[in-house]
Write a protein that holds these residues in place. Structure first.
Motif, PDB file in Angstrom:
ATOM      1  N   GLN A   1      56.705  50.595  66.168  1.00  0.00           N
ATOM      2  CA  GLN A   1      56.191  51.867  66.659  1.00  0.00           C
ATOM      3  C   GLN A   1      55.350  52.569  65.579  1.00  0.00           C
ATOM      4  O   GLN A   1      54.305  53.158  65.878  1.00  0.00           O
ATOM      5  N   GLN A   2      55.807  52.508  64.326  1.00  0.00           N
ATOM      6  CA  GLN A   2      55.043  53.115  63.236  1.00  0.00           C
ATOM      7  C   GLN A   2      53.703  52.417  63.044  1.00  0.00           C
ATOM      8  O   GLN A   2      52.678  53.059  62.809  1.00  0.00           O
ATOM      9  N   MET A   3      53.722  51.075  63.163  1.00  0.00           N
ATOM     10  CA  MET A   3      52.474  50.333  62.999  1.00  0.00           C
ATOM     11  C   MET A   3      51.506  50.643  64.138  1.00  0.00           C
ATOM     12  O   MET A   3      50.298  50.798  63.912  1.00  0.00           O
ATOM     13  N   GLN A   4      52.009  50.737  65.352  1.00  0.00           N
ATOM     14  CA  GLN A   4      51.143  51.075  66.478  1.00  0.00           C
ATOM     15  C   GLN A   4      50.531  52.461  66.297  1.00  0.00           C
ATOM     16  O   GLN A   4      49.368  52.689  66.646  1.00  0.00           O
ATOM     17  N   LYS A   5      51.310  53.387  65.754  1.00  0.00           N
ATOM     18  CA  LYS A   5      50.783  54.729  65.493  1.00  0.00           C
ATOM     19  C   LYS A   5      49.648  54.657  64.487  1.00  0.00           C
ATOM     20  O   LYS A   5      48.612  55.331  64.638  1.00  0.00           O
ATOM     21  N   PHE A   6      49.811  53.824  63.454  1.00  0.00           N
ATOM     22  CA  PHE A   6      48.746  53.678  62.456  1.00  0.00           C
ATOM     23  C   PHE A   6      47.524  53.011  63.076  1.00  0.00           C
ATOM     24  O   PHE A   6      46.385  53.441  62.841  1.00  0.00           O
ATOM     25  N   PHE A   7      47.741  51.961  63.874  1.00  0.00           N
ATOM     26  CA  PHE A   7      46.624  51.280  64.527  1.00  0.00           C
ATOM     27  C   PHE A   7      45.844  52.237  65.441  1.00  0.00           C
ATOM     28  O   PHE A   7      44.626  52.125  65.585  1.00  0.00           O
ATOM     29  N   LYS A   8      46.551  53.176  66.079  1.00  0.00           N
ATOM     30  CA  LYS A   8      45.878  54.137  66.946  1.00  0.00           C
ATOM     31  C   LYS A   8      44.926  55.032  66.152  1.00  0.00           C
ATOM     32  O   LYS A   8      43.873  55.421  66.653  1.00  0.00           O
ATOM     33  N   GLN A   9      45.309  55.350  64.907  1.00  0.00           N
ATOM     34  CA  GLN A   9      44.413  56.138  64.064  1.00  0.00           C
ATOM     35  C   GLN A   9      43.121  55.366  63.799  1.00  0.00           C
ATOM     36  O   GLN A   9      42.026  55.934  63.827  1.00  0.00           O
ATOM     37  N   ILE A  10      43.248  54.067  63.557  1.00  0.00           N
ATOM     38  CA  ILE A  10      42.076  53.227  63.284  1.00  0.00           C
ATOM     39  C   ILE A  10      41.252  53.048  64.557  1.00  0.00           C
ATOM     40  O   ILE A  10      40.014  53.012  64.523  1.00  0.00           O
TER      41      ILE A  10
END
Length: 267
Positions: free
Chosen positions: A70-79
Motif C-alpha cells: 500500500q505504501q509503494m502504491q501511494k508512492f507510485f501514484k505520486q510519480i
C-alpha cells in the motif's frame, strides 16, 4: 461552485493515475568527472526496494528495504501524476562530464525506458529527487543477493534500453534487434498461467541468467519470486530466447550475467 471545482480536480487526478499506472520503477545514477554517487535502485509493486551502490555512496554493494504494498502504491501514484507518456526514450546529455540519470518503469503494463532523463523535462528530475528522498527514509539491510567480497561484479540490466555496467565492457550484450525486440518477444511468447490468472496473481518475476561468449542463454534462475507458476513461465520464456549478441571486453566475447524483470499483469 468550489465543491464542483474540487470534484473535477479529483476526477482529473484519478483519470490521470488510471492512465498512468506504475507497477515498477528503476533509476540509475551514473559517474561524472568528480565524486558523484553511482548507484541503481529498483522499486517493486510488492514494496521491495533494491539498491546497489557502486561508487561514492554511503555504502557500496547491495542492500534492500521494504515498504508495504500500500505504501509503494501511494508512492507510485505520486510519480503517476506526471506526464510520463510524453517523455522521450532518449535525451541529449547537457555535458558528458555531468552525472546522468536513466529511468525505467512499467507504465500501464508496458515497459518504458528514458535515457539521460536529467536532460529532459523538469518533472523527470523531480522523479529522481522523490526516489532519493524515499531512500533516505528507509531502513536498509544487506541484500540476500549481495556480492561476496572480492568477487568480480557482473553486468546487470533492468528494463528497456538501459543497461548499467558494473563490469566494464566495450560492447554490451544485445537481444537480436535490440531491447524493444526483446520486450516484444517476451510479451508475444508469454502464456499467463490460468490458475494464477483465475486468482488474480500479478507481479514482476526477476530472472537472472548468463549470456555466454557464444551468445547462448544459460543458468536461468529466479532472483525474485512471485508465485511458482509465474516463476516457471518466466524461466520458460527466457530459456526459449534466441542467441544474443555477446558482450565484448578487450575486444573478445565474454560471459555476462543479466537480471530482467518479467512483468505479469492482468488488464
Amino acid at each position: 461552485m468550489k465543491s464542483l471545482i474540487l470534484s473535477l480536480l479529483l476526477m482529473t487526478a484519478s483519470a490521470l493515475y488510471a492512465q498512468n499506472k506504475i507497477s515498477y520503477l528503476k533509476m540509475d545514477r551514473t559517474a561524472c568527472f568528480g565524486r558523484c554517487p553511482v548507484y541503481t535502485v529498483e522499486l517493486m509493486s510488492d514494496g521491495g526496494v533494491y539498491y546497489n551502490g557502486m561508487k561514492n555512496t554511503e555504502f557500496v554493494g547491495k542492500r534492500e528495504a521494504h515498504l508495504t504494498p500500500q505504501q509503494m502504491q501511494k508512492f507510485f501514484k505520486q510519480i503517476a501524476k506526471y506526464k510520463l507518456s510524453t517523455a522521450q526514450s532518449t535525451y541529449k546529455p547537457i555535458s558528458t562530464d555531468l552525472p546522468h540519470m536513466h529511468l525505467n518503469f512499467t507504465l500501464n503494463g508496458q515497459l518504458k525506458a528514458i535515457r539521460n532523463a536529467e536532460s529532459g523535462p523538469k518533472f523527470l528530475s523531480d522523479i529522481g529527487k522523490k526516489v532519493d528522498s524515499l531512500l533516505n527514509t528507509l531502513s536498509w539491510k544487506e541484500s540476500r543477493e549481495a556480492v561476496i567480497e572480492g568477487q568480480e561484479p557482473v553486468l546487470q540490466i533492468g528494463l528497456g534500453a538501459d543497461k548499467t555496467a558494473a563490469m566494464v565492457v566495450e560492447e554490451q550484450p544485445m537481444f537480436p534487434g535490440g531491447d524493444q525486440a526483446m520486450l516484444h518477444y517476451i510479451s508475444s511468447n508469454m502464456i499467463y498461467p490460468k490458475a494464477a490468472a483465475d486468482h488474480k496473481i500479478q507481479g514482476n518475476v526477476i530472472c537472472g541468467f548468463t549470456v555466454d561468449a557464444n551468445g547462448k542463454i544459460k543458468n536461468v534462475k529466479v532472483v525474485k519470486s512471485v508465485e511458482k507458476s509465474l516463476d516457471e513461465e518466466a524461466i520458460r520464456v527466457i530459456e526459449s530466447m534466441p542467441n544474443w549478441k555477446p558482450a565484448k571486453r578487450n575486444g573478445k566475447p565474454v560471459d555476462t550475467q543479466l537480471n530482467i524483470p518479467v512483468v505479469f499483469t492482468l488488464n
